[in-house]
Design an enzyme around this catalytic site. Structure first.
Site, PDB file in Angstrom:
ATOM      1  N   ALA A   1      15.633   5.040  68.910  1.00  0.00           N
ATOM      2  CA  ALA A   1      14.209   5.003  68.572  1.00  0.00           C
ATOM      3  C   ALA A   1      13.740   6.450  68.474  1.00  0.00           C
ATOM      4  O   ALA A   1      14.333   7.346  69.097  1.00  0.00           O
ATOM      5  CB  ALA A   1      13.448   4.264  69.652  1.00  0.00           C
TER       6      ALA A   1
ATOM      7  N   GLY B   1      18.143   2.491  70.333  1.00  0.00           N
ATOM      8  CA  GLY B   1      17.703   1.511  69.338  1.00  0.00           C
ATOM      9  C   GLY B   1      18.693   1.317  68.202  1.00  0.00           C
ATOM     10  O   GLY B   1      18.710   0.261  67.563  1.00  0.00           O
TER      11      GLY B   1
ATOM     12  N   GLU C   1      21.147  -1.038  69.593  1.00  0.00           N
ATOM     13  CA  GLU C   1      20.430  -2.320  69.728  1.00  0.00           C
ATOM     14  C   GLU C   1      20.295  -3.006  68.368  1.00  0.00           C
ATOM     15  O   GLU C   1      20.420  -4.225  68.268  1.00  0.00           O
ATOM     16  CB  GLU C   1      19.062  -2.074  70.371  1.00  0.00           C
ATOM     17  CG  GLU C   1      19.208  -1.705  71.854  1.00  0.00           C
ATOM     18  CD  GLU C   1      17.894  -1.286  72.493  1.00  0.00           C
ATOM     19  OE1 GLU C   1      17.281  -0.321  71.987  1.00  0.00           O
ATOM     20  OE2 GLU C   1      17.481  -1.924  73.467  1.00  0.00           O
TER      21      GLU C   1
ATOM     22  N   GLU D   1      19.145   5.477  77.285  1.00  0.00           N
ATOM     23  CA  GLU D   1      17.717   5.510  77.614  1.00  0.00           C
ATOM     24  C   GLU D   1      17.413   6.013  79.022  1.00  0.00           C
ATOM     25  O   GLU D   1      16.418   6.712  79.239  1.00  0.00           O
ATOM     26  CB  GLU D   1      17.090   4.117  77.434  1.00  0.00           C
ATOM     27  CG  GLU D   1      16.834   3.737  75.978  1.00  0.00           C
ATOM     28  CD  GLU D   1      18.015   3.094  75.282  1.00  0.00           C
ATOM     29  OE1 GLU D   1      19.148   3.170  75.803  1.00  0.00           O
ATOM     30  OE2 GLU D   1      17.813   2.517  74.200  1.00  0.00           O
TER      31      GLU D   1
HETATM   32  N1  COA Z   1      14.500  10.579  68.060  1.00  0.00           N
HETATM   33  C1  COA Z   1      13.934  11.566  67.361  1.00  0.00           C
HETATM   34  N2  COA Z   1      14.630  12.566  66.803  1.00  0.00           N
HETATM   35  C2  COA Z   1      15.961  12.528  66.938  1.00  0.00           C
HETATM   36  C3  COA Z   1      16.619  11.514  67.647  1.00  0.00           C
HETATM   37  C4  COA Z   1      15.835  10.504  68.223  1.00  0.00           C
HETATM   38  N3  COA Z   1      16.369   9.472  68.899  1.00  0.00           N
HETATM   39  N4  COA Z   1      17.955  11.779  67.640  1.00  0.00           N
HETATM   40  C5  COA Z   1      18.121  12.911  66.924  1.00  0.00           C
HETATM   41  N5  COA Z   1      16.916  13.358  66.503  1.00  0.00           N
HETATM   42  C6  COA Z   1      16.640  14.570  65.714  1.00  0.00           C
HETATM   43  C7  COA Z   1      16.743  15.829  66.548  1.00  0.00           C
HETATM   44  O1  COA Z   1      15.530  16.047  67.259  1.00  0.00           O
HETATM   45  C8  COA Z   1      16.979  16.852  65.471  1.00  0.00           C
HETATM   46  O2  COA Z   1      15.771  17.120  64.805  1.00  0.00           O
HETATM   47  P1  COA Z   1      15.297  18.647  64.505  1.00  0.00           P
HETATM   48  O3  COA Z   1      16.401  19.213  63.621  1.00  0.00           O
HETATM   49  O4  COA Z   1      13.995  18.493  63.797  1.00  0.00           O
HETATM   50  O5  COA Z   1      15.239  19.312  65.827  1.00  0.00           O
HETATM   51  C9  COA Z   1      17.864  16.120  64.484  1.00  0.00           C
HETATM   52  O6  COA Z   1      17.650  14.719  64.722  1.00  0.00           O
HETATM   53  C10 COA Z   1      19.357  16.396  64.668  1.00  0.00           C
HETATM   54  O7  COA Z   1      19.713  16.096  65.995  1.00  0.00           O
HETATM   55  P2  COA Z   1      20.461  17.151  66.984  1.00  0.00           P
HETATM   56  O8  COA Z   1      20.151  16.748  68.392  1.00  0.00           O
HETATM   57  O9  COA Z   1      20.156  18.534  66.565  1.00  0.00           O
HETATM   58  O10 COA Z   1      21.979  16.803  66.626  1.00  0.00           O
HETATM   59  P3  COA Z   1      23.254  17.054  67.571  1.00  0.00           P
HETATM   60  O11 COA Z   1      24.444  16.858  66.701  1.00  0.00           O
HETATM   61  O12 COA Z   1      23.125  18.297  68.338  1.00  0.00           O
HETATM   62  O13 COA Z   1      23.207  15.848  68.647  1.00  0.00           O
HETATM   63  C11 COA Z   1      22.882  13.559  69.360  1.00  0.00           C
HETATM   64  C12 COA Z   1      23.362  14.506  68.232  1.00  0.00           C
HETATM   65  C13 COA Z   1      22.907  12.127  68.799  1.00  0.00           C
HETATM   66  C14 COA Z   1      23.827  13.646  70.557  1.00  0.00           C
HETATM   67  C15 COA Z   1      21.450  13.956  69.787  1.00  0.00           C
HETATM   68  O14 COA Z   1      20.631  14.042  68.621  1.00  0.00           O
HETATM   69  C16 COA Z   1      20.784  12.993  70.737  1.00  0.00           C
HETATM   70  O15 COA Z   1      21.108  12.948  71.912  1.00  0.00           O
HETATM   71  N6  COA Z   1      19.796  12.195  70.237  1.00  0.00           N
HETATM   72  C17 COA Z   1      19.027  11.314  71.061  1.00  0.00           C
HETATM   73  C18 COA Z   1      19.828  10.096  71.453  1.00  0.00           C
HETATM   74  C19 COA Z   1      19.018   9.188  72.339  1.00  0.00           C
HETATM   75  O16 COA Z   1      18.712   9.495  73.473  1.00  0.00           O
HETATM   76  N7  COA Z   1      18.689   8.005  71.794  1.00  0.00           N
HETATM   77  C20 COA Z   1      17.977   6.998  72.514  1.00  0.00           C
HETATM   78  C21 COA Z   1      16.523   7.077  72.219  1.00  0.00           C
HETATM   79  S1  COA Z   1      15.625   5.851  73.131  1.00  0.00           S
END
Ligand code: COA
Length: 260
Positions: free
Chosen positions: A66, A112, A115, A135
């Site tokens: 999400a 999400g 999910e 989460e």
């Molecule tokens: N919500 C909003 N933005 C998200 C996102 C999310 N769930 N997951 C990734 N993004 C965005 C990042 O903020 C970043 O945006 P920016 O370039 O404007 O800063 C972009 O997507 C790229 O992500 P980044 O974190 O730079 O990539 P990465 O390769 O370093 O890491 C992940 C990849 C998937 C490990 C990392 O993005 C992450 O942990 N995301 C969140 C996962 C999460 O907790 N999901 C559950 C949400 S309830």
């Protein structure tokens, strides 16, 4: 219909939805959830569409969760409403569609994203896919059905560990867990998924819709799955597809189902 966050293609009876926010790793904001609802609803109504595939744009992510930026300042009521609306509009909606929905998980499927994949009828992953429900690392719990569907698919102990550790598993582990049915090289993911869709399309759409209902009933406490099966088994006998399927078998020819 014009969509900002998703792409739709339809070809040879298959509707493909691609979530298209690659710069945000296809994170599900509320607008995308609404668009997905409309897209699924339209494809379900289209009699020419026999299978729906959902995937993410790019090579990195199916959906990374999400959209955290949208709910970071939510109140208790807003949080509950976010989950309730999302479940109704998308996650429960997809699970209960009569058209089969396959998730082609092409990279990160987190929160999400996992999910959504779990709400689909089954999942196929590319070899680079990573899955998890992280989460609790954000101080929240899965809210789009993850606490219910993950244990249904992988068992309680594995679900507890994945959720509590906020960890990620790779595609092969997900296959061992029964979370995904197949793992294929990323370049082959969509073709492989379409090949499975073609096998599904040989069969009666009406019967498949009833089968989805009966199988889903097994996971709903308030519904007797065996009774649901009996009722829907009976309904099949009143369909054109049943007449066609049994007649074609007896006439030693291939059935041509109309989905009626
Ligand atoms: N919500 C909003 N933005 C998200 C996102 C999310 N769930 N997951 C990734 N993004 C965005 C990042 O903020 C970043 O945006 P920016 O370039 O404007 O800063 C972009 O997507 C790229 O992500 P980044 O974190 O730079 O990539 P990465 O390769 O370093 O890491 C992940 C990849 C998937 C490990 C990392 O993005 C992450 O942990 N995301 C969140 C996962 C999460 O907790 N999901 C559950 C949400 S309830």
């Amino acid at each position: 219909m014009n969509f900002e966050n998703i792409l739709i293609t339809t070809e040879n009876g298959i509707g493909q939805i691609t979530i298209n926010r690659p710069s945000k790793l296809n994170a599900l904001n509320v607008a995308t959830i609404k668009e997905l609802h409309d897209a699924f609803e339209n494809l379900e109504k289209d009699d020419n569409i026999r299978v729906i595939i959902i995937t993410g744009e790019g090579e990195k992510a199916f959906v990374a969760g999400a959209d955290i930026s949208e709910f970071a300042n939510f109140s208790v009521e807003e949080g509950a409403q976010l989950a309730a609306q999302g479940q109704e509009l998308l996650f429960d909606f997809v699970e209960n569609l009569k058209t089969p929905v396959i998730a082609a998980v092409n990279g990160f499927a987190l929160g999400g994203g996992l999910e959504l994949a779990m709400a689909c009828h089954f999942r196929i992953a590319s070899d680079n896919a990573k899955m998890g429900l992280p989460e609790v690392s954000l101080g929240v719990i899965p809210g789009y059905g993850g606490t219910q569907r993950l244990p249904q698919l992988v068992g309680k102990g594995r679900a507890m560990e994945l959720v509590m550790t906020a960890g990620m598993i790779d595609a092969e582990t997900a296959k061992t867990y029964g979370l995904v049915n197949h793992v294929v090289p990323q370049a082959e993911l969509i073709d492989f998924t379409k090949a499975i869709a073609s096998k599904i399309m040989r069969n009666s759409p009406v019967a498949i819709g009833f089968a989805i209902k009966a199988i889903n009933a097994n996971f709903k406490d308030s519904i007797d799955g065996y009774k649901t099966e009996i009722k829907n088994f009976g309904k099949c006998f009143g369909t054109e597809d049943f007449k066609e399927g049994t007649t074609a078998f007896l006439e030693k020819r291939k059935a041509s189902f109309k989905g009626k």
